[in-house]
Design a protein around this motif. Structure first.
Motif, PDB file in Angstrom:
ATOM      1  N   UNK A 128     -27.222-100.894  61.866  1.00  0.00           N
ATOM      2  CA  UNK A 128     -28.191-100.133  62.677  1.00  0.00           C
ATOM      3  C   UNK A 128     -28.599-101.247  64.008  1.00  0.00           C
ATOM      4  N   UNK A 129     -28.853-100.713  65.007  1.00  0.00           N
ATOM      5  CA  UNK A 129     -29.296-101.534  66.008  1.00  0.00           C
ATOM      6  C   UNK A 129     -30.570-100.751  66.690  1.00  0.00           C
TER       7      UNK A 129
ATOM      8  N   UNK B 158     -33.876 -96.548  67.863  1.00  0.00           N
ATOM      9  CA  UNK B 158     -32.996 -97.118  66.685  1.00  0.00           C
ATOM     10  C   UNK B 158     -31.361 -96.339  66.578  1.00  0.00           C
ATOM     11  N   UNK B 159     -30.663 -96.886  66.614  1.00  0.00           N
ATOM     12  CA  UNK B 159     -29.232 -96.141  66.151  1.00  0.00           C
ATOM     13  C   UNK B 159     -28.440 -96.775  65.093  1.00  0.00           C
ATOM     14  N   UNK B 160     -27.638 -95.841  64.462  1.00  0.00           N
ATOM     15  CA  UNK B 160     -26.901 -96.191  63.444  1.00  0.00           C
ATOM     16  C   UNK B 160     -25.459 -95.741  63.527  1.00  0.00           C
ATOM     17  N   UNK B 161     -24.526 -96.761  63.376  1.00  0.00           N
ATOM     18  CA  UNK B 161     -23.187 -96.557  63.679  1.00  0.00           C
ATOM     19  C   UNK B 161     -22.257 -96.861  62.264  1.00  0.00           C
TER      20      UNK B 161
ATOM     21  N   UNK C 106     -29.864-104.237  60.412  1.00  0.00           N
ATOM     22  CA  UNK C 106     -28.583-104.620  60.833  1.00  0.00           C
ATOM     23  C   UNK C 106     -27.504-104.052  60.148  1.00  0.00           C
ATOM     24  N   UNK C 107     -26.557-104.955  60.021  1.00  0.00           N
ATOM     25  CA  UNK C 107     -25.224-104.625  59.091  1.00  0.00           C
ATOM     26  C   UNK C 107     -25.727-104.225  57.759  1.00  0.00           C
TER      27      UNK C 107
ATOM     28  N   UNK D  42     -31.775 -96.865  56.713  1.00  0.00           N
ATOM     29  CA  UNK D  42     -32.145 -98.156  56.945  1.00  0.00           C
ATOM     30  C   UNK D  42     -33.463 -98.319  57.532  1.00  0.00           C
ATOM     31  N   UNK D  43     -33.463 -98.043  58.897  1.00  0.00           N
ATOM     32  CA  UNK D  43     -34.563 -98.056  59.668  1.00  0.00           C
ATOM     33  C   UNK D  43     -36.006 -97.135  59.359  1.00  0.00           C
TER      34      UNK D  43
END
Lengths: 148, 182
Positions: free
Chosen positions: A70-71, A77-80, A99-100, B62-63
Protein backbone atom coordinates in the motif's frame (compact mmCIF):
# COMPACT_ATOMS: atom_id res chain seq x y z
CA UNK A 1 39.31 -40.37 5.91
CA UNK A 2 40.60 -37.17 7.48
CA UNK A 3 40.00 -35.42 4.22
CA UNK A 4 36.38 -36.54 3.97
CA UNK A 5 35.73 -35.39 7.56
CA UNK A 6 37.17 -32.03 6.65
CA UNK A 7 35.02 -31.88 3.54
CA UNK A 8 31.95 -32.75 5.58
CA UNK A 9 32.80 -29.96 8.06
CA UNK A 10 33.12 -27.48 5.20
CA UNK A 11 29.81 -28.61 3.73
CA UNK A 12 28.11 -28.21 7.08
CA UNK A 13 29.31 -24.62 7.25
CA UNK A 14 28.38 -23.89 3.65
CA UNK A 15 24.86 -25.26 3.94
CA UNK A 16 23.26 -23.66 6.96
CA UNK A 17 20.65 -25.78 8.61
CA UNK A 18 18.49 -22.78 9.54
CA UNK A 19 17.09 -20.03 7.35
CA UNK A 20 18.85 -16.69 7.13
CA UNK A 21 15.55 -14.91 7.67
CA UNK A 22 13.64 -15.11 10.92
CA UNK A 23 10.04 -13.99 11.29
CA UNK A 24 8.64 -12.11 14.25
CA UNK A 25 5.55 -10.17 15.42
CA UNK A 26 3.24 -11.87 12.92
CA UNK A 27 -0.46 -10.99 13.09
CA UNK A 28 -3.51 -11.00 10.86
CA UNK A 29 -6.18 -8.31 10.75
CA UNK A 30 -9.55 -9.79 11.64
CA UNK A 31 -11.41 -9.97 8.32
CA UNK A 32 -14.62 -8.07 7.80
CA UNK A 33 -17.34 -10.77 7.54
CA UNK A 34 -18.58 -9.11 4.32
CA UNK A 35 -15.31 -10.02 2.56
CA UNK A 36 -13.27 -13.22 2.34
CA UNK A 37 -9.93 -11.45 2.37
CA UNK A 38 -7.61 -9.80 4.83
CA UNK A 39 -4.01 -8.74 5.40
CA UNK A 40 -1.16 -10.25 7.43
CA UNK A 41 1.77 -8.34 8.91
CA UNK A 42 5.15 -9.31 10.39
CA UNK A 43 8.81 -8.43 10.64
CA UNK A 44 11.33 -10.26 8.45
CA UNK A 45 14.86 -10.19 9.82
CA UNK A 46 17.83 -11.26 7.71
CA UNK A 47 20.72 -12.53 9.86
CA UNK A 48 22.82 -13.45 6.83
CA UNK A 49 25.41 -11.62 4.80
CA UNK A 50 23.48 -11.43 1.52
CA UNK A 51 20.07 -10.21 0.46
CA UNK A 52 17.25 -12.76 0.73
CA UNK A 53 13.81 -12.29 -0.81
CA UNK A 54 10.47 -13.65 0.23
CA UNK A 55 9.14 -15.08 -3.04
CA UNK A 56 6.12 -17.24 -2.23
CA UNK A 57 3.57 -17.47 0.53
CA UNK A 58 0.74 -19.95 1.01
CA UNK A 59 -1.67 -20.84 3.75
CA UNK A 60 -4.10 -23.70 4.35
CA UNK A 61 -6.53 -20.97 5.47
CA UNK A 62 -6.66 -19.09 2.14
CA UNK A 63 -6.99 -19.96 -1.55
CA UNK A 64 -4.20 -17.55 -2.47
CA UNK A 65 -1.68 -15.44 -0.59
CA UNK A 66 -0.18 -12.50 -2.44
CA UNK A 67 2.44 -9.94 -1.49
CA UNK A 68 1.13 -6.40 -1.73
CA UNK A 69 2.24 -2.90 -0.99
CA UNK A 70 0.00 0.00 0.00
CA UNK A 71 1.36 3.42 -0.86
CA UNK A 72 -0.19 6.73 0.06
CA UNK A 73 1.02 9.91 -1.55
CA UNK A 74 -0.68 13.31 -1.59
CA UNK A 75 -3.83 11.88 -0.09
CA UNK A 76 -4.19 9.09 -2.69
CA UNK A 77 -3.80 5.49 -1.60
CA UNK A 78 -2.87 2.72 -4.01
CA UNK A 79 -2.18 -0.95 -3.59
CA UNK A 80 -0.03 -3.07 -5.87
CA UNK A 81 0.92 -6.72 -6.03
CA UNK A 82 4.68 -7.24 -5.68
CA UNK A 83 6.69 -10.24 -6.91
CA UNK A 84 8.86 -10.48 -3.84
CA UNK A 85 9.99 -8.73 -0.69
CA UNK A 86 13.76 -8.28 -0.49
CA UNK A 87 15.34 -8.28 2.95
CA UNK A 88 18.87 -6.80 2.78
CA UNK A 89 21.73 -8.47 4.67
CA UNK A 90 21.75 -7.83 8.42
CA UNK A 91 18.52 -5.83 8.19
CA UNK A 92 14.85 -6.10 8.97
CA UNK A 93 11.82 -5.32 6.79
CA UNK A 94 8.53 -4.57 8.47
CA UNK A 95 5.24 -5.62 6.91
CA UNK A 96 2.80 -3.20 8.54
CA UNK A 97 -0.54 -1.44 7.94
CA UNK A 98 -0.17 1.20 5.25
CA UNK A 99 2.88 -0.52 3.71
CA UNK A 100 3.96 -4.00 2.70
CA UNK A 101 1.60 -6.80 3.66
CA UNK A 102 0.54 -10.30 2.76
CA UNK A 103 -2.92 -10.44 1.30
CA UNK A 104 -4.93 -13.54 2.13
CA UNK A 105 -7.53 -14.05 -0.57
CA UNK A 106 -10.37 -16.57 -0.54
CA UNK A 107 -10.47 -17.28 3.18
CA UNK A 108 -11.67 -20.83 3.81
CA UNK A 109 -13.13 -20.26 7.25
CA UNK A 110 -14.30 -17.53 9.59
CA UNK A 111 -11.33 -16.01 11.39
CA UNK A 112 -12.25 -14.35 14.65
CA UNK A 113 -9.92 -12.33 16.85
CA UNK A 114 -7.74 -14.62 18.94
CA UNK A 115 -7.66 -17.48 16.43
CA UNK A 116 -4.39 -18.46 14.81
CA UNK A 117 -3.53 -19.21 11.21
CA UNK A 118 -0.57 -20.95 9.59
CA UNK A 119 1.51 -19.34 6.84
CA UNK A 120 4.24 -20.97 4.73
CA UNK A 121 6.92 -18.57 3.60
CA UNK A 122 9.44 -19.45 0.89
CA UNK A 123 12.63 -17.51 0.27
CA UNK A 124 14.89 -17.29 -2.79
CA UNK A 125 17.81 -18.84 -0.89
CA UNK A 126 15.88 -22.09 -0.91
CA UNK A 127 14.78 -21.90 2.71
CA UNK A 128 11.21 -21.93 3.95
CA UNK A 129 9.44 -21.18 7.19
CA UNK A 130 6.14 -22.21 8.68
CA UNK A 131 4.76 -19.66 11.08
CA UNK A 132 1.64 -19.02 13.13
CA UNK A 133 0.00 -15.61 13.20
CA UNK A 134 -2.65 -14.43 15.61
CA UNK A 135 -5.84 -12.82 14.31
CA UNK A 136 -6.38 -9.42 15.92
CA UNK A 137 -9.43 -7.20 15.98
CA UNK A 138 -9.51 -4.55 13.26
CA UNK A 139 -10.44 -1.99 15.90
CA UNK A 140 -7.17 -2.58 17.67
CA UNK A 141 -4.74 -1.99 14.85
CA UNK A 142 -1.18 -1.76 15.98
CA UNK A 143 -0.32 0.90 13.47
CA UNK A 144 1.97 3.73 14.33
CA UNK A 145 0.98 7.33 14.51
CA UNK A 146 3.27 9.30 12.31
CA UNK A 147 3.95 12.87 13.24
CA UNK A 148 2.81 15.37 10.66
CA UNK B 1 -15.08 54.16 29.51
CA UNK B 2 -18.60 53.14 30.39
CA UNK B 3 -19.56 52.92 26.70
CA UNK B 4 -16.63 50.66 25.92
CA UNK B 5 -17.56 48.48 28.91
CA UNK B 6 -21.10 48.06 27.59
CA UNK B 7 -19.72 47.40 24.15
CA UNK B 8 -17.46 44.69 25.53
CA UNK B 9 -20.35 43.12 27.43
CA UNK B 10 -22.49 43.18 24.30
CA UNK B 11 -19.67 41.57 22.33
CA UNK B 12 -19.28 38.90 24.99
CA UNK B 13 -23.01 38.20 25.01
CA UNK B 14 -23.00 37.95 21.22
CA UNK B 15 -20.07 35.55 21.16
CA UNK B 16 -21.70 33.35 23.81
CA UNK B 17 -25.04 33.08 22.09
CA UNK B 18 -23.63 32.07 18.72
CA UNK B 19 -22.02 28.72 17.94
CA UNK B 20 -18.28 28.87 17.69
CA UNK B 21 -17.36 29.99 14.21
CA UNK B 22 -15.16 27.66 12.25
CA UNK B 23 -13.42 27.86 8.97
CA UNK B 24 -15.05 26.06 6.04
CA UNK B 25 -12.43 24.23 4.01
CA UNK B 26 -14.85 23.32 1.22
CA UNK B 27 -18.45 24.18 0.50
CA UNK B 28 -20.31 21.07 -0.62
CA UNK B 29 -23.46 21.30 -2.76
CA UNK B 30 -26.35 18.96 -2.01
CA UNK B 31 -25.99 15.45 -3.41
CA UNK B 32 -27.88 12.18 -3.77
CA UNK B 33 -26.63 8.63 -3.43
CA UNK B 34 -28.10 5.22 -2.52
CA UNK B 35 -27.69 3.99 1.06
CA UNK B 36 -26.92 0.44 2.22
CA UNK B 37 -30.61 -0.38 2.57
CA UNK B 38 -31.13 0.50 -1.10
CA UNK B 39 -32.97 3.77 -0.41
CA UNK B 40 -32.15 7.18 -1.83
CA UNK B 41 -29.81 9.13 0.41
CA UNK B 42 -30.03 12.92 0.27
CA UNK B 43 -27.22 14.93 1.87
CA UNK B 44 -29.87 17.50 2.84
CA UNK B 45 -31.21 14.93 5.34
CA UNK B 46 -28.07 15.49 7.43
CA UNK B 47 -28.54 19.23 7.75
CA UNK B 48 -28.31 20.32 11.33
CA UNK B 49 -25.93 17.55 12.32
CA UNK B 50 -22.23 17.08 11.57
CA UNK B 51 -21.01 13.94 9.79
CA UNK B 52 -17.80 12.16 8.86
CA UNK B 53 -17.29 10.98 5.29
CA UNK B 54 -14.64 9.05 3.41
CA UNK B 55 -14.25 7.21 0.12
CA UNK B 56 -13.20 3.57 -0.08
CA UNK B 57 -14.23 0.09 -1.20
CA UNK B 58 -14.92 -3.15 0.63
CA UNK B 59 -12.19 -5.19 -1.15
CA UNK B 60 -9.63 -2.73 0.25
CA UNK B 61 -7.75 -4.90 2.78
CA UNK B 62 -5.39 -2.34 4.26
CA UNK B 63 -6.03 1.39 3.81
CA UNK B 64 -9.81 1.32 4.47
CA UNK B 65 -9.60 -0.89 7.58
CA UNK B 66 -6.87 1.47 8.88
CA UNK B 67 -9.17 4.43 8.34
CA UNK B 68 -12.10 2.63 9.97
CA UNK B 69 -9.91 1.68 12.91
CA UNK B 70 -8.91 5.32 13.42
CA UNK B 71 -12.55 6.41 13.13
CA UNK B 72 -13.65 3.75 15.66
CA UNK B 73 -11.06 5.04 18.12
CA UNK B 74 -12.22 8.63 17.55
CA UNK B 75 -15.82 7.64 18.45
CA UNK B 76 -14.60 5.89 21.59
CA UNK B 77 -12.67 9.06 22.55
CA UNK B 78 -15.60 11.34 21.74
CA UNK B 79 -18.07 9.47 23.98
CA UNK B 80 -21.68 8.38 23.57
CA UNK B 81 -22.95 11.81 22.52
CA UNK B 82 -20.86 11.62 19.32
CA UNK B 83 -22.98 8.72 18.07
CA UNK B 84 -25.41 11.31 16.66
CA UNK B 85 -22.63 12.04 14.11
CA UNK B 86 -22.88 9.44 11.34
CA UNK B 87 -19.93 8.19 9.31
CA UNK B 88 -20.65 7.98 5.60
CA UNK B 89 -18.58 5.32 3.83
CA UNK B 90 -18.90 6.14 0.14
CA UNK B 91 -17.83 3.18 -2.00
CA UNK B 92 -16.29 3.97 -5.38
CA UNK B 93 -16.37 0.31 -6.45
CA UNK B 94 -19.31 -0.93 -8.55
CA UNK B 95 -18.92 -4.38 -6.90
CA UNK B 96 -20.20 -2.87 -3.64
CA UNK B 97 -23.95 -3.32 -3.80
CA UNK B 98 -26.18 -2.09 -0.93
CA UNK B 99 -26.37 -5.58 0.71
CA UNK B 100 -22.56 -5.92 0.63
CA UNK B 101 -22.20 -2.44 2.13
CA UNK B 102 -24.78 -3.21 4.81
CA UNK B 103 -22.78 -6.24 5.97
CA UNK B 104 -19.49 -4.38 5.70
CA UNK B 105 -20.45 -1.37 7.83
CA UNK B 106 -22.31 -3.45 10.45
CA UNK B 107 -18.98 -5.03 11.44
CA UNK B 108 -17.79 -1.73 12.94
CA UNK B 109 -20.02 -1.60 16.00
CA UNK B 110 -18.17 1.43 17.40
CA UNK B 111 -19.10 3.47 14.32
CA UNK B 112 -22.63 4.64 13.42
CA UNK B 113 -21.77 4.04 9.78
CA UNK B 114 -23.86 4.26 6.63
CA UNK B 115 -22.58 2.64 3.47
CA UNK B 116 -23.31 4.68 0.36
CA UNK B 117 -23.20 3.79 -3.31
CA UNK B 118 -25.03 4.94 -6.43
CA UNK B 119 -24.82 5.09 -10.17
CA UNK B 120 -21.39 5.88 -11.61
CA UNK B 121 -22.66 9.38 -12.43
CA UNK B 122 -23.84 9.95 -8.84
CA UNK B 123 -20.59 8.65 -7.34
CA UNK B 124 -18.42 10.62 -9.76
CA UNK B 125 -20.35 13.81 -8.97
CA UNK B 126 -19.80 13.38 -5.21
CA UNK B 127 -16.12 12.45 -5.66
CA UNK B 128 -15.66 15.65 -7.67
CA UNK B 129 -17.46 17.80 -5.06
CA UNK B 130 -14.98 16.65 -2.43
CA UNK B 131 -11.97 17.21 -4.68
CA UNK B 132 -11.30 13.47 -4.47
CA UNK B 133 -10.21 10.94 -7.10
CA UNK B 134 -10.37 7.22 -7.80
CA UNK B 135 -8.93 4.96 -10.47
CA UNK B 136 -9.88 1.30 -10.90
CA UNK B 137 -6.92 -0.90 -11.95
CA UNK B 138 -6.62 -4.51 -12.93
CA UNK B 139 -3.29 -5.50 -11.39
CA UNK B 140 -3.56 -9.25 -11.85
CA UNK B 141 -4.41 -9.86 -8.20
CA UNK B 142 -6.62 -12.84 -7.39
CA UNK B 143 -8.73 -10.37 -5.38
CA UNK B 144 -9.81 -8.65 -8.59
CA UNK B 145 -9.43 -4.98 -9.50
CA UNK B 146 -7.80 -2.65 -7.00
CA UNK B 147 -8.93 0.92 -6.59
CA UNK B 148 -6.57 3.83 -6.05
CA UNK B 149 -8.56 6.40 -4.14
CA UNK B 150 -8.35 9.53 -2.04
CA UNK B 151 -7.78 8.52 1.58
CA UNK B 152 -9.05 11.48 3.54
CA UNK B 153 -11.56 11.72 6.34
CA UNK B 154 -13.84 14.71 5.87
CA UNK B 155 -15.58 16.22 8.89
CA UNK B 156 -18.74 17.92 7.66
CA UNK B 157 -20.31 20.74 9.66
CA UNK B 158 -24.04 21.25 10.27
CA UNK B 159 -24.37 22.82 6.80
CA UNK B 160 -22.79 19.76 5.16
CA UNK B 161 -19.62 21.68 4.33
CA UNK B 162 -16.10 20.42 5.06
CA UNK B 163 -14.85 21.78 8.40
CA UNK B 164 -11.77 19.60 8.85
CA UNK B 165 -9.69 16.94 7.09
CA UNK B 166 -7.99 13.94 8.63
CA UNK B 167 -6.23 10.76 7.51
CA UNK B 168 -5.64 7.27 9.03
CA UNK B 169 -2.56 8.57 10.85
CA UNK B 170 -4.47 11.39 12.53
CA UNK B 171 -4.71 11.08 16.29
CA UNK B 172 -8.17 9.78 17.29
CA UNK B 173 -8.26 12.33 20.15
CA UNK B 174 -7.75 15.14 17.65
CA UNK B 175 -10.66 13.87 15.49
CA UNK B 176 -12.85 13.45 18.60
CA UNK B 177 -12.11 17.03 19.66
CA UNK B 178 -13.11 18.36 16.25
CA UNK B 179 -16.29 16.22 16.24
CA UNK B 180 -17.36 17.59 19.63
CA UNK B 181 -16.63 21.20 18.65
CA UNK B 182 -19.21 21.19 15.84
Amino acid sequence: MKRSILLLAVLMIAVPSSAAVSIGSAWVREPNPARDLTAAFMTLKNHGTSVVSLVRVSSPFAEVVEMHETRTAEGMTSMRKVDGIAVPAASAVKLEPGGLHLMLIGLKQKLGAGSRIVLHLEFDDGTAAKIEAEVRSAGGDHHHHHAH
Amino acid sequence: MRTSGIFLLALLALSCSRPIEHEKLMEIPEFELVDHSGRTFRSASLRGEPALLFFGYTHCPDACPMMLSTVARAYREAGADARRIPTLFVSVDPRDTPPVLARYVSYFSAIPARGLTGTKEQIDAVVKMFGAQYIIHDTGSAAGPVVDHTLRLYLLDRDGDVAALFDPQSRPAEIAKAMKRL
